[in-house]
Design an enzyme around this catalytic site. Sequence first.
Site, PDB file in Angstrom:
ATOM      1  NE  ARG A  73      -1.717  -1.448   3.530  1.00  0.00           N
ATOM      2  CZ  ARG A  73      -1.987  -1.700   4.799  1.00  0.00           C
ATOM      3  NH1 ARG A  73      -3.229  -1.652   5.221  1.00  0.00           N
ATOM      4  NH2 ARG A  73      -1.038  -1.996   5.643  1.00  0.00           N
ATOM      5  CG  HIS A 206      14.177 -19.781   7.824  1.00  0.00           C
ATOM      6  ND1 HIS A 206      13.195 -19.360   8.672  1.00  0.00           N
ATOM      7  CD2 HIS A 206      15.280 -19.920   8.569  1.00  0.00           C
ATOM      8  CE1 HIS A 206      13.694 -19.260   9.876  1.00  0.00           C
ATOM      9  NE2 HIS A 206      14.959 -19.590   9.861  1.00  0.00           N
ATOM     10  CE  LYS A 210      18.493 -22.287   9.925  1.00  0.00           C
ATOM     11  NZ  LYS A 210      19.326 -21.088   9.827  1.00  0.00           N
ATOM     12  CD  GLU A 244      14.668 -18.567  18.820  1.00  0.00           C
ATOM     13  OE1 GLU A 244      14.732 -17.664  17.996  1.00  0.00           O
ATOM     14  OE2 GLU A 244      13.611 -18.903  19.371  1.00  0.00           O
ATOM     15  CG  ASP A 263       8.148 -18.295  16.628  1.00  0.00           C
ATOM     16  OD1 ASP A 263       7.818 -17.942  15.484  1.00  0.00           O
ATOM     17  OD2 ASP A 263       9.154 -17.862  17.215  1.00  0.00           O
ATOM     18  CG  HIS A 268      11.854 -23.672  12.452  1.00  0.00           C
ATOM     19  ND1 HIS A 268      11.485 -23.397  11.163  1.00  0.00           N
ATOM     20  CD2 HIS A 268      11.960 -22.476  13.070  1.00  0.00           C
ATOM     21  CE1 HIS A 268      11.379 -22.091  11.015  1.00  0.00           C
ATOM     22  NE2 HIS A 268      11.652 -21.506  12.156  1.00  0.00           N
ATOM     23  CE  LYS A 368      11.397 -15.970  20.606  1.00  0.00           C
ATOM     24  NZ  LYS A 368      12.499 -15.861  19.647  1.00  0.00           N
TER      25      LYS A 368
HETATM   26  N1  LIG Z   1      10.339 -10.607   8.998  1.00  0.00           N
HETATM   27  C1  LIG Z   1      10.864 -11.794   9.072  1.00  0.00           C
HETATM   28  O1  LIG Z   1      12.047 -11.977   9.365  1.00  0.00           O
HETATM   29  C2  LIG Z   1      10.037 -13.014   8.777  1.00  0.00           C
HETATM   30  C3  LIG Z   1      10.620 -14.280   8.957  1.00  0.00           C
HETATM   31  C4  LIG Z   1       9.881 -15.416   8.632  1.00  0.00           C
HETATM   32  C5  LIG Z   1       8.597 -15.279   8.140  1.00  0.00           C
HETATM   33  N2  LIG Z   1       8.036 -14.040   7.998  1.00  0.00           N
HETATM   34  C6  LIG Z   1       6.678 -13.959   7.449  1.00  0.00           C
HETATM   35  O2  LIG Z   1       6.711 -13.102   6.313  1.00  0.00           O
HETATM   36  C7  LIG Z   1       5.503 -12.383   6.207  1.00  0.00           C
HETATM   37  C8  LIG Z   1       5.804 -10.887   6.199  1.00  0.00           C
HETATM   38  O3  LIG Z   1       6.406 -10.513   7.427  1.00  0.00           O
HETATM   39  P1  LIG Z   1       7.096  -9.103   7.657  1.00  0.00           P
HETATM   40  O4  LIG Z   1       7.839  -9.214   8.916  1.00  0.00           O
HETATM   41  O5  LIG Z   1       7.809  -8.652   6.440  1.00  0.00           O
HETATM   42  O6  LIG Z   1       5.814  -8.156   7.892  1.00  0.00           O
HETATM   43  P2  LIG Z   1       5.726  -6.577   7.710  1.00  0.00           P
HETATM   44  O7  LIG Z   1       7.049  -5.922   7.858  1.00  0.00           O
HETATM   45  O8  LIG Z   1       4.592  -6.128   8.567  1.00  0.00           O
HETATM   46  O9  LIG Z   1       5.308  -6.401   6.175  1.00  0.00           O
HETATM   47  C9  LIG Z   1       4.006  -6.636   5.740  1.00  0.00           C
HETATM   48  C10 LIG Z   1       3.888  -6.176   4.304  1.00  0.00           C
HETATM   49  O10 LIG Z   1       2.556  -6.401   3.862  1.00  0.00           O
HETATM   50  C11 LIG Z   1       2.041  -5.211   3.290  1.00  0.00           C
HETATM   51  N3  LIG Z   1       0.604  -5.143   3.531  1.00  0.00           N
HETATM   52  C12 LIG Z   1      -0.046  -5.277   4.719  1.00  0.00           C
HETATM   53  N4  LIG Z   1      -1.378  -5.157   4.541  1.00  0.00           N
HETATM   54  C13 LIG Z   1      -1.575  -4.936   3.208  1.00  0.00           C
HETATM   55  C14 LIG Z   1      -2.715  -4.732   2.404  1.00  0.00           C
HETATM   56  N5  LIG Z   1      -3.962  -4.711   2.922  1.00  0.00           N
HETATM   57  N6  LIG Z   1      -2.551  -4.560   1.084  1.00  0.00           N
HETATM   58  C15 LIG Z   1      -1.305  -4.564   0.524  1.00  0.00           C
HETATM   59  N7  LIG Z   1      -0.179  -4.755   1.234  1.00  0.00           N
HETATM   60  C16 LIG Z   1      -0.314  -4.942   2.565  1.00  0.00           C
HETATM   61  C17 LIG Z   1       2.797  -4.110   4.030  1.00  0.00           C
HETATM   62  O11 LIG Z   1       2.908  -2.972   3.252  1.00  0.00           O
HETATM   63  P3  LIG Z   1       2.065  -1.620   3.399  1.00  0.00           P
HETATM   64  O12 LIG Z   1       1.893  -1.336   4.845  1.00  0.00           O
HETATM   65  O13 LIG Z   1       2.930  -0.660   2.655  1.00  0.00           O
HETATM   66  O14 LIG Z   1       0.796  -1.932   2.708  1.00  0.00           O
HETATM   67  C18 LIG Z   1       4.188  -4.719   4.117  1.00  0.00           C
HETATM   68  O15 LIG Z   1       4.873  -4.535   2.918  1.00  0.00           O
HETATM   69  C19 LIG Z   1       4.659 -12.844   7.386  1.00  0.00           C
HETATM   70  O16 LIG Z   1       3.863 -13.909   6.965  1.00  0.00           O
HETATM   71  C20 LIG Z   1       5.678 -13.334   8.386  1.00  0.00           C
HETATM   72  O17 LIG Z   1       5.143 -14.281   9.271  1.00  0.00           O
HETATM   73  C21 LIG Z   1       8.732 -12.924   8.310  1.00  0.00           C
END
Ligand SMILES: NC(=O)c1ccc[n+]([C@@H]2O[C@H](COP(=O)([O-])OP(=O)(O)OC[C@H]3O[C@@H](n4cnc5c(N)ncnc54)[C@H](OP(=O)(O)O)[C@@H]3O)[C@@H](O)[C@H]2O)c1
Length: 518
Positions: A73, A206, A210, A244, A263, A268, A368
């Site tokens: 967005r 992920h 590994k 962790e 989690d 994992h 953790k």
């Molecule tokens: N971060 C990590 O290290 C990590 C690790 C393993 C798995 N994950 C998984 O990866 C996924 C993303 O995690 P994240 O940490 O990157 O989350 P995040 O930082 O909150 O990012 C969420 C993304 O989704 C977009 N978004 C949210 N609502 C939206 C909507 N209604 N329309 C369009 N875009 C929308 C947000 O952009 P806008 O606000 O600009 O719309 C943002 O780009 C999750 O499923 C999480 O469980 C993350």
Amino acid sequence: MSHNELGGNEPGELLAATDAVDTAGSTRRPDPLCLVIFGASGDLTRRKILPALSRLATRGSLPEEFTVIGVARTPLSDEEFQRRALEAADGGGSPEWKRRVARFSYVAGDNADPAMFTRLCERLSESDLKGGTAGNRLYYLATVPGQFAAVVRGLGKAGINIAGKMGGFSRLVVEKPFGTDLDSAVRLSAAIHADFDEDQIFRIDHYMGKETVQNILALRFANSVFEPIWNRRHVDHVQVMVAESLGVEGRGGFYEQAGALRDIVQNHLMQVLALTLMEPPGAAEGDVIRDEKVKLLRSVVVFDEKQAVSQVVRGQYGAGSIDGVAVPAYRDEPGVDPLSQVETYVAARVDVDNWRWAGVPIFVRTGKRLRHHQTEVRMVFQRPPHLPFAGKLARDLRRDSLTLRIQPDDGISLAFGAKVPGPTFTISNVAMDFSYSEQFPGQTVDAYDRLLLDAMVGDPMLFIRDDEVQRAWTILRPLQGAFAQGEPRLATYEAGTWGPEEADRLIGTVERHWRNSE
Ligand SMILES: NC(=O)c1ccc[n+]([C@@H]2O[C@H](COP(=O)([O-])OP(=O)(O)OC[C@H]3O[C@@H](n4cnc5c(N)ncnc54)[C@H](OP(=O)(O)O)[C@@H]3O)[C@@H](O)[C@H]2O)c1
């Protein structure tokens, strides 16, 4: 110890063999494609996906006809998205990465808005026409889990979930969590399957990317020395640990909704367990290996209510210190309820009812703020049937064990008894060690690099199939029920230790103990 000491192979011979059995070497290059990242302004994109792409570009693993379309967005121009892509790469990225990034574009909009998908379709056509991406699309769900279904529906309604006029493939990469319990996982699965067939779906855990996790397969099935002893006749018990030392790192709000069971255990830990205990696959092919993992998970005994309390320890960390630095209790972390009952630690005794493992206790634990960041599988072997050195000389001798270290310091070590030099026949525990970083310096591939490349190539082997996800949730269901009722009682442990005393008592029920490092 080098492999020369072990068997006399020359390094060249060993590497050649390694190349030959590698099913995913960096020489594989995907067909032309457009990668669409939903959640392009988010954390995962910045920290994992873009850096992985930049490394793949630098290594020459991307096809020449390759474009990326970011979707979120946040209003960004193509140039702003490109700038983020450059910033996300180490040191701004290589010249090759810069050349690639110039073709990246961005579509701003809400996943619920059909107009956004119309704009996306236009960009995809442009990518095919100008970028030569041949109608091939890889959609990456890097958005919040609550948005997965909306994205999938949007793709379906826009008709870009299947091959278009040009032909080509449409694949979907899904990040965890795959639901939060069995019911929500089934609902999510139905929502995704409404628009994508299972063979189009690539669910990422992920851990499967590994090297050492994959090496569990190599160790077990590319050697003849281990498999004959990998069973109930030789193994006394198994310990699997995902520890962790970090706490919730400012993500207290997220963790309050998750807990250790969801989690780590559901994904994992179950994956490592399945690879360690499954039967030999007929081929290193996606569905053959996944069939074996599911078969193993189906043999894991699902707890009844009593076992969910007596065979499981639920813990939460209190204040303590890690590497000499004082750290707060979980309940004092920002975003955490001061009376939180959420578990940061789980230990359980698992039983696998099949021909190979019947009667062998499998102990798993994760937590953790434990003493070290350490993931490992330890196969502990039975004592010899008769010890000629009985009494004092061998009294303290531990059972032999083979440890597969998954992180950090990936490697394998075999612990056994050897005679201490000297006039008496004293036997002591010694270890033989294989370390990845020593043997293959600088050759480690990041998990996301490997998984992204596999999804682009269409190799499903390291991705999680729907039936695996559902079986893992089925195993956890009684525990989730018990935890929701406050059972078993929440045990506390001091941060920087190896967990609550209750976990020692759990493994003590079979007169064993956790093998902890100092
Ligand atoms: N971060 C990590 O290290 C990590 C690790 C393993 C798995 N994950 C998984 O990866 C996924 C993303 O995690 P994240 O940490 O990157 O989350 P995040 O930082 O909150 O990012 C969420 C993304 O989704 C977009 N978004 C949210 N609502 C939206 C909507 N209604 N329309 C369009 N875009 C929308 C947000 O952009 P806008 O606000 O600009 O719309 C943002 O780009 C999750 O499923 C999480 O469980 C993350």
